[in-house]
Design a protein around this motif. Structure first.
Motif, short mmCIF file in Angstrom:
data_model
loop_
_atom_site.label_atom_id
_atom_site.label_comp_id
_atom_site.label_asym_id
_atom_site.label_seq_id
_atom_site.Cartn_x
_atom_site.Cartn_y
_atom_site.Cartn_z
N ASP A 1 0.95 -1.05 -0.28
CA ASP A 1 0.40 -0.15 -0.41
C ASP A 1 0.83 0.86 -0.07
O ASP A 1 0.33 2.10 -0.71
N GLY B 1 1.75 2.03 -3.80
CA GLY B 1 0.43 2.22 -4.48
C GLY B 1 0.25 3.35 -4.06
O GLY B 1 -0.74 4.07 -4.69
N LEU B 2 -0.71 3.82 -3.01
CA LEU B 2 -0.72 5.23 -2.05
C LEU B 2 0.21 6.57 -2.64
O LEU B 2 -0.61 7.38 -3.18
N SER C 1 -0.31 7.65 -5.79
CA SER C 1 -1.07 8.05 -6.18
C SER C 1 -1.72 9.41 -5.68
O SER C 1 -1.65 10.52 -6.52
N GLU D 1 0.72 11.21 -8.49
CA GLU D 1 0.09 12.39 -9.11
C GLU D 1 -1.43 13.02 -9.17
O GLU D 1 -2.30 13.34 -9.69
N ASP D 2 -1.84 13.41 -7.98
CA ASP D 2 -3.12 13.54 -6.79
C ASP D 2 -2.77 15.56 -7.91
O ASP D 2 -1.43 16.20 -6.90
N HIS E 1 4.87 0.92 -12.66
CA HIS E 1 4.03 1.84 -12.27
C HIS E 1 2.15 1.06 -11.75
O HIS E 1 2.01 0.18 -12.27
N THR F 1 -0.98 2.33 -9.03
CA THR F 1 -1.69 2.89 -8.24
C THR F 1 -2.59 2.37 -7.19
O THR F 1 -3.54 1.92 -7.86
N PRO G 1 -6.41 3.97 -5.56
CA PRO G 1 -7.21 5.51 -5.66
C PRO G 1 -6.92 5.59 -3.98
O PRO G 1 -7.23 4.67 -2.92
N LEU G 2 -6.88 7.16 -3.76
CA LEU G 2 -6.94 7.71 -2.58
C LEU G 2 -8.18 7.63 -2.28
O LEU G 2 -9.47 7.85 -2.94
N THR H 1 -6.57 5.92 3.54
CA THR H 1 -6.82 7.50 4.02
C THR H 1 -7.64 8.17 4.36
O THR H 1 -9.18 7.22 4.86
#
Length: 355
Positions: A171, A174-175, A178, A181-182, A222, A224, A226-227, A269
């Motif tokens: 996590d 992956g987090l 994300s 990229e946010d 790569h 991700t 998702p948040l 999150t």
């Protein structure tokens, strides 16, 4: 034995596999490496993160690979670090700044609250702040009062910020991908007790493998998460445990030791919060325990308890229960008593089941 090869992050990958076993430090480094390799706008900086590779080695090798304009050291000035990151973000870069310990973030708090969190809104969308503020959080390294705090509630209260707390290497990567990229600022809190190895929750020491879940397996390249999406770490029907970070493993251990059919929800999150996952679980079980390492009073658990009471009142069979750190300054000598452990969590679970 399968042949293995070394990758940049320092983890070991089976030949021909798209997964590698990593510590959380290695997973974070791998996420930064992947993001920097894919997008030249991603820059990494903070105290000692360049040449030395960070006090916890999360950025080791990045300056050598990408050069001192992409990964560089900053003065001991947290307000300046975050302020510079905000300016970079407003003008098109994607800075990932490191605060060496979460305890050091307070000089930068005004920059985060008054500038980063509000930039999109005060400029009517003309400027945004795609910045990540990474910081090690929590105790477990005998760091005392100024290296062990868990300040997540200070950030979840601020509109405009997203707040992330991973509980495992998979996590974490992956987090973090994300978060980078946010388009808006993300506070990324990394539990120090999980940095250097798996932790099964039963004991205050690392173990050789993740208990119950193969959480050390991290996809290459790569990917991700998702948040705003929680995940069920342990299904159950008797009681819901809402938690995050290090306490996920404590909750799993307590459920195993007590034999109670507890459903453990890893929030991942904190803001945005996965209210749908929370309410679905509590409406199924009818009982809820909220668990976190930070101080009890005004901790994030208070918000969780209020939301559960508001959204699930008619299905609750017992009052929402909280287990957390003591309402005292961080006690260096009594560090391991301060942490909620399986015994304290187990007692709370038993009491909930008796109501």
């Amino acid at each position: 034995m399968p042949k293995c090869r070394r990758i940049f992050s320092g983890s070991v990958r089976k030949r021909g596999s798209d997964m590698a076993r990593m510590t959380m430090i290695e997973a974070i480094r791998d996420a930064l490496d992947t993001a920097m390799g894919a997008d030249e706008r991603v820059v990494v900086f903070g105290e000692d993160v360049g040449y030395f590779g960070g006090v916890f080695r999360c950025t080791a090798g990045l300056q050598k690979k990408y050069g001192p304009t992409r990964c560089f050291d900053a003065p001991i000035n947290e307000s300046g670090i975050v302020g510079a990151g905000i300016g970079m973000a407003a003008y098109g870069l994607k800075p990932v700044v490191e605060i060496q310990f979460a305890d050091y973030v307070y000089p930068a708090y005004d920059q985060i609250v008054s500038e980063a969190a509000r930039l999109r809104y005060r400029s009517a969308g003309e400027f945004t702040c795609p910045m990540v503020v990474r910081m090690p959080t929590g105790g477990g390294i005998f760091g005392g009062q100024t290296h062990s705090q868990s300040p997540e509630a200070l950030f979840t209260h601020v509109t405009g910020l997203k707040v992330v707390v991973p509980s495992n290497p998979h996590d974490a990567k992956g987090l973090l991908m994300s978060a980078i990229e946010d388009p808006d600022p993300v506070i990324f809190l990394e539990p120090k007790r999980l940095y250097n190895g798996p932790f099964d929750g039963h004991h205050d020491r690392p173990v050789s493998a993740w208990k119950s879940h193969d959480l050390g397996e991290v996809p290459e390249g790569h990917f991700t998460i998702p948040l705003g999406q929680a995940i069920t770490r342990r299904p159950g029907r008797a009681v819901t445990v809402l938690t995050y970070g290090t306490m996920v493993h404590v909750a799993l251990a307590a459920a195993e030791e007590t034999g109670i059919d507890a459903e453990v929800i890893d929030l991942r999150t904190l803001m945005p919060l996965d209210l749908e996952a929370i309410t679905a679980s509590v409406r199924k079980t009818g009982r809820c325990l909220v668990l976190h390492e930070a101080t009890l009073t005004s901790g994030f658990g208070a918000e969780l308890a209020a939301l559960v009471q508001q959204e699930c009142f008619w299905t609750l069979e017992a009052p929402v229960r909280r287990v957390a750190g003591w309402d005292t300054p961080y006690p260096h000598v009594h560090e391991w008593s301060y942490f909620p452990g399986p015994a304290r969590v187990g007692d709370a679970l038993r009491e909930l089941m008796e109501v």
